[in-house]
Design an enzyme around this catalytic site. Structure first.
Site, PDB file in Angstrom:
ATOM      1  N   THR A  92       4.464  -2.414  -6.035  1.00  0.00           N
ATOM      2  CA  THR A  92       3.493  -2.564  -4.939  1.00  0.00           C
ATOM      3  C   THR A  92       2.098  -2.793  -5.490  1.00  0.00           C
ATOM      4  O   THR A  92       1.367  -3.688  -5.039  1.00  0.00           O
ATOM      5  CB  THR A  92       3.510  -1.297  -4.053  1.00  0.00           C
ATOM      6  OG1 THR A  92       4.834  -1.125  -3.560  1.00  0.00           O
ATOM      7  CG2 THR A  92       2.526  -1.404  -2.901  1.00  0.00           C
ATOM      8  N   TYR A 145       1.250   4.748 -10.984  1.00  0.00           N
ATOM      9  CA  TYR A 145       0.099   4.506 -10.102  1.00  0.00           C
ATOM     10  C   TYR A 145      -1.120   4.088 -10.925  1.00  0.00           C
ATOM     11  O   TYR A 145      -1.750   3.063 -10.642  1.00  0.00           O
ATOM     12  CB  TYR A 145      -0.195   5.777  -9.315  1.00  0.00           C
ATOM     13  CG  TYR A 145      -1.283   5.653  -8.286  1.00  0.00           C
ATOM     14  CD1 TYR A 145      -1.091   4.914  -7.118  1.00  0.00           C
ATOM     15  CD2 TYR A 145      -2.512   6.282  -8.462  1.00  0.00           C
ATOM     16  CE1 TYR A 145      -2.092   4.810  -6.157  1.00  0.00           C
ATOM     17  CE2 TYR A 145      -3.519   6.187  -7.502  1.00  0.00           C
ATOM     18  CZ  TYR A 145      -3.307   5.446  -6.352  1.00  0.00           C
ATOM     19  OH  TYR A 145      -4.296   5.351  -5.408  1.00  0.00           O
TER      20      TYR A 145
END
Ligand code: UDP
Length: 312
Positions: A92, A145
């Site tokens: 993502t 992340y």
């Protein structure tokens, strides 16, 4: 002037607050979200609003939306959520950003990439200015992340150099306020939910680690300033420089809720940054922006929202 604005991750915490602000100020908002880490029922309130469009879509697949501005916010941001499916998180962060950049190239839209204080990792420089390159583990639990967002910044600056698009980078520090997901496991939401129910407040480690908490309305002012500025590409830190230990936050939440909760000490997750505080000199100088709502006032605005989430 009215703009056609796309918010990727528009059903998330910051996305919903931004949607409300932009609709109120007369803009047309398209929310693109796949609800992987957001609650669909919480955007129902927008769906009958004129000038609001929902596109259910995963940013890792290319997309086309007619727009003049893009706020690219899509990505799970809470550690438990982004660590639950780390491969999806990195996809993502990287593919989602690539697709947003391609859309900016096709449409000529101005784009803001939501980067994060996590790109500084467990920092050796304190507070963190934009010139600091960070201290990030490539193989830890947070790496999906942190490294995904770092790669997102690289993609953005290379797309500016290679394609000549107008992409800007903001690094968002810990933000809280109404519309947070009560279940997403972040410290402010956990503590308020626990305190309101007189349950123990789960303190990870000894609570001496610090964070600097920005109320969401202040953050929106910073985001919009970054979007409307004539040309500044950033990266720019957006956050509130008032720094607190996590233990001090717990005590403040107990005091403001009048709770009988105790503190419960639990193990500190790996790679949890020991300190975090934005240096916002650049944002102040460039946009004349700085937060105005300090922690106690912001918590008082946030606690009733969570109380409402318990009773519904
Ligand atoms: N934390 C905590 N109790 C919780 C949730 C988080 O003590 O129930 C701590 C966490 O270990 C970290 C800080 O609070 O040191 C902020 O955590 P959060 O997940 O909100 O965001 P982070 O800044 O770590 O991405």
């Amino acid at each position: 002037m009215t703009k056609k604005i796309l918010i990727t991750g528009g059903a998330g915490f910051i996305g919903k607050n931004l949607t409300k602000r932009l609709l109120t100020t007369g803009h047309h908002v398209t929310c693109l979200d796949n609800f992987a880490s957001s609650e669909k029922h919480t955007i129902l309130k927008f769906q009958n609003t004129p000038h609001y469009t929902l596109v259910t879509h995963d940013v890792t697949e290319p997309f086309h939306v007619d727009c003049e501005q893009i706020y690219h916010l899509a990505c799970p941001a809470s550690p438990p959520r982004y660590q639950a499916d780390p491969l999806a998180t990195m996809r993502t962060a990287i593919w989602g950003t690539y697709n947003a950049l391609e859309l900016a190239k096709k449409t000529g839209a101005r784009l803001i990439i939501a980067s994060t204080s996590e790109i500084y990792g467990d920092p050796h420089v304190h507070p963190q200015p934009e010139s600091y390159w960070g201290n990030v583990n490539t193989i830890g639990m947070r790496s999906c992340y942190d490294e995904g967002k770092r790669a997102g910044e690289t993609l953005a600056v290379d797309a500016v150099r290679q394609w000549g698009i107008d992409a800007r980078i903001v690094r968002i520090f810990n933000t809280y306020g109404p519309e947070m997901d009560p279940e997403d496991g972040r410290v402010v939401s956990n503590f308020i939910m626990q305190a309101l129910q007189n349950q123990p407040l789960t303190l990870y480690g000894d609570g001496s680690q610090t964070r600097s908490f920005c109320y969401v309305a202040d953050l929106l002012d910073g985001l919009i300033a970054a979007m409307t500025h004539e040309h500044f590409q950033g990266p720019v830190n957006l956050g509130n420089p008032n720094e607190f230990t996590v233990k001090a936050l717990a005590e403040k939440v107990i005091q403001l809720t009048g709770s009988s909760s105790e503190l419960q000490y639990l193990p500190l997750p790996s790679d949890d940054p020991k300190v975090r505080q934005p240096d916002i000199t650049l944002a102040k100088a460039t946009y004349g922006w700085e937060p105005t709502i300090q922690l106690e006032a912001g918590l008082k605005l946030t606690i009733p929202y969570f109380a409402g989430r318990i009773s519904t």
